[in-house]
Design a protein around this motif. Structure first.
Motif, PDB file in Angstrom:
ATOM      1  N   LEU A 169      14.812  17.410  41.308  1.00 60.15           N
ATOM      2  CA  LEU A 169      14.398  18.742  40.865  1.00 60.15           C
ATOM      3  C   LEU A 169      13.180  18.694  39.947  1.00 60.15           C
ATOM      4  CD1 LEU A 169      17.913  20.233  40.055  1.00 60.15           C
ATOM      5  CD2 LEU A 169      16.587  20.453  42.163  1.00 60.15           C
ATOM      6  N   LEU A 170      12.719  17.477  39.620  1.00 58.43           N
ATOM      7  CA  LEU A 170      11.629  17.316  38.664  1.00 58.43           C
ATOM      8  C   LEU A 170      10.368  16.813  39.336  1.00 58.43           C
ATOM      9  CD1 LEU A 170      13.695  15.624  35.824  1.00 58.43           C
ATOM     10  CD2 LEU A 170      13.133  18.061  36.078  1.00 58.43           C
ATOM     11  N   SER A 171       9.243  17.174  38.762  1.00 62.40           N
ATOM     12  CA  SER A 171       7.938  16.754  39.268  1.00 62.40           C
ATOM     13  C   SER A 171       7.151  16.109  38.139  1.00 62.40           C
ATOM     14  CB  SER A 171       7.178  17.984  39.786  1.00 62.40           C
ATOM     15  OG  SER A 171       5.832  17.660  40.048  1.00 62.40           O
ATOM     16  N   GLY A 172       6.318  15.162  38.493  1.00 59.79           N
ATOM     17  CA  GLY A 172       5.425  14.537  37.520  1.00 59.79           C
ATOM     18  C   GLY A 172       4.206  15.390  37.213  1.00 59.79           C
ATOM     19  N   VAL A 173       4.051  16.504  37.900  1.00 58.33           N
ATOM     20  CA  VAL A 173       2.922  17.411  37.644  1.00 58.33           C
ATOM     21  C   VAL A 173       3.088  17.972  36.239  1.00 58.33           C
ATOM     22  CG1 VAL A 173       1.811  19.563  38.308  1.00 58.33           C
ATOM     23  CG2 VAL A 173       2.610  17.982  40.073  1.00 58.33           C
ATOM     24  N   ARG A 174       2.053  17.838  35.441  1.00 59.80           N
ATOM     25  CA  ARG A 174       2.135  18.275  34.040  1.00 59.80           C
ATOM     26  C   ARG A 174       1.791  19.742  33.890  1.00 59.80           C
ATOM     27  NH1 ARG A 174       1.633  14.369  30.076  1.00 59.80           N
ATOM     28  NH2 ARG A 174       1.978  16.127  28.673  1.00 59.80           N
ATOM     29  N   THR A 175       2.663  20.444  33.198  1.00 57.27           N
ATOM     30  CA  THR A 175       2.439  21.839  32.852  1.00 57.27           C
ATOM     31  C   THR A 175       2.708  22.005  31.361  1.00 57.27           C
ATOM     32  OG1 THR A 175       4.728  22.458  33.362  1.00 57.27           O
ATOM     33  CG2 THR A 175       3.096  22.682  35.150  1.00 57.27           C
ATOM     34  N   VAL A 176       2.252  23.122  30.824  1.00 57.07           N
ATOM     35  CA  VAL A 176       2.483  23.444  29.419  1.00 57.07           C
ATOM     36  C   VAL A 176       2.927  24.891  29.308  1.00 57.07           C
ATOM     37  CG1 VAL A 176       0.918  21.731  28.428  1.00 57.07           C
ATOM     38  CG2 VAL A 176       0.035  23.974  29.097  1.00 57.07           C
ATOM     39  N   LEU A 177       3.553  25.202  28.193  1.00 58.96           N
ATOM     40  CA  LEU A 177       3.994  26.550  27.902  1.00 58.96           C
ATOM     41  C   LEU A 177       3.144  27.086  26.757  1.00 58.96           C
ATOM     42  CD1 LEU A 177       6.256  28.618  28.630  1.00 58.96           C
ATOM     43  CD2 LEU A 177       7.549  27.651  26.740  1.00 58.96           C
ATOM     44  N   VAL A 178       2.569  28.276  26.939  1.00 56.36           N
ATOM     45  CA  VAL A 178       1.754  28.904  25.896  1.00 56.36           C
ATOM     46  C   VAL A 178       2.689  29.397  24.804  1.00 56.36           C
ATOM     47  CG1 VAL A 178       0.205  30.826  25.392  1.00 56.36           C
ATOM     48  CG2 VAL A 178      -0.095  29.510  27.505  1.00 56.36           C
ATOM     49  N   GLU A 179       2.445  28.955  23.562  1.00 60.63           N
ATOM     50  CA  GLU A 179       3.338  29.268  22.444  1.00 60.63           C
ATOM     51  C   GLU A 179       2.831  30.376  21.528  1.00 60.63           C
ATOM     52  OE1 GLU A 179       6.312  26.150  21.265  1.00 60.63           O
ATOM     53  OE2 GLU A 179       4.388  25.308  20.664  1.00 60.63           O
ATOM     54  N   GLN A 180       1.630  30.858  21.727  1.00 59.18           N
ATOM     55  CA  GLN A 180       1.073  31.940  20.920  1.00 59.18           C
ATOM     56  C   GLN A 180       0.673  33.068  21.861  1.00 59.18           C
ATOM     57  OE1 GLN A 180       0.903  31.539  17.537  1.00 59.18           O
ATOM     58  NE2 GLN A 180       1.713  29.478  17.769  1.00 59.18           N
ATOM     59  N   ASP A 181       0.682  34.284  21.375  1.00 62.55           N
ATOM     60  CA  ASP A 181       0.296  35.415  22.220  1.00 62.55           C
ATOM     61  C   ASP A 181      -1.219  35.566  22.257  1.00 62.55           C
ATOM     62  OD1 ASP A 181       0.914  37.439  23.984  1.00 62.55           O
ATOM     63  OD2 ASP A 181       1.010  38.967  22.421  1.00 62.55           O
ATOM     64  N   MET A 182      -1.724  35.776  23.465  1.00 59.24           N
ATOM     65  CA  MET A 182      -3.141  36.064  23.705  1.00 59.24           C
ATOM     66  C   MET A 182      -4.073  34.953  23.211  1.00 59.24           C
ATOM     67  SD  MET A 182      -2.639  38.705  25.419  1.00 59.24           S
ATOM     68  CE  MET A 182      -4.305  39.260  25.761  1.00 59.24           C
ATOM     69  N   ILE A 183      -3.729  33.715  23.563  1.00 57.24           N
ATOM     70  CA  ILE A 183      -4.573  32.593  23.137  1.00 57.24           C
ATOM     71  C   ILE A 183      -5.893  32.639  23.901  1.00 57.24           C
ATOM     72  CG2 ILE A 183      -2.645  31.099  22.491  1.00 57.24           C
ATOM     73  CD1 ILE A 183      -3.256  29.488  25.098  1.00 57.24           C
ATOM     74  N   PRO A 184      -6.997  32.326  23.238  1.00 54.61           N
ATOM     75  CA  PRO A 184      -8.290  32.314  23.916  1.00 54.61           C
ATOM     76  C   PRO A 184      -8.442  31.066  24.785  1.00 54.61           C
ATOM     77  CG  PRO A 184      -8.555  31.718  21.612  1.00 54.61           C
ATOM     78  CD  PRO A 184      -7.106  32.061  21.813  1.00 54.61           C
TER      79      PRO A 184
END
Length: 160
Positions: free
Chosen positions: A88-103
């Motif tokens: 169920l897991l992939s080595g493709v790296r993703t991130v989660l945005v932790e602040q609203d409306m980041i530039p």
């Protein structure tokens, strides 16, 4: 005899620096992403263990903290987790945005052109990272943002 003593002194220090998984021999902890729309999170590393909850966001970044056979113990940004089958897991790296409306800038420079703004909770594909900046992409937009805006990349991580 002196060479033998020196090699014994350097081995433990190297072993401490890099904690490797017993199954994959990849670093622990490390980041991966959820490959599917749903992933059962179990209390232990087998199908006989109870499902505690289900991750429901494809590409969600997760941190692998342990390995056992075909199972990986993972946690999300809030520390919630459990055991997930490796398929169920992939080595493709993703991130989660932790602040609203980041530039999201054209270059790793706040004086460069603004390409977009990403909302809190957006999942983005992770590209290269410098000491302070990472290049990310989502929804057809891409550019650079400060690493402190993201979960799913280590503070000291450099990516080419």
């Amino acid at each position: 005899m002196a060479l033998l003593a020196i090699s014994f002194l350097t081995l433990p220090a190297q072993a401490k620096e890099q904690n490797l998984g017993p199954v994959t021999h990849l670093p622990l902890p490390r980041y991966v992403s959820l490959k599917t729309d749903e992933g059962n999170v179990r209390r232990g590393p087998s199908l006989t263990h109870r499902i505690d909850w289900v991750f429901k966001r494809r590409d969600m970044p997760l941190q692998v903290t342990a390995e056992h056979g075909h199972w990986r113990r993972v946690q999300d940004r809030d520390g919630a987790g459990g055991w997930v089958h490796y398929a169920l897991l992939s080595g493709v790296r993703t991130v989660l945005v932790e602040q609203d409306m980041i530039p999201i800038y054209n270059r790793p420079d706040p004086q460069s052109q603004l390409n977009a703004r990403f909302e809190l909770g957006v999942i983005a594909r992770l590209g290269e990272c410098t000491r302070d900046w990472c290049r990310i992409s989502s929804g057809g937009y891409r550019g650079w943002t400060l690493k402190t805006n993201l979960w799913g990349v280590d503070d000291d991580e450099i990516r080419d």
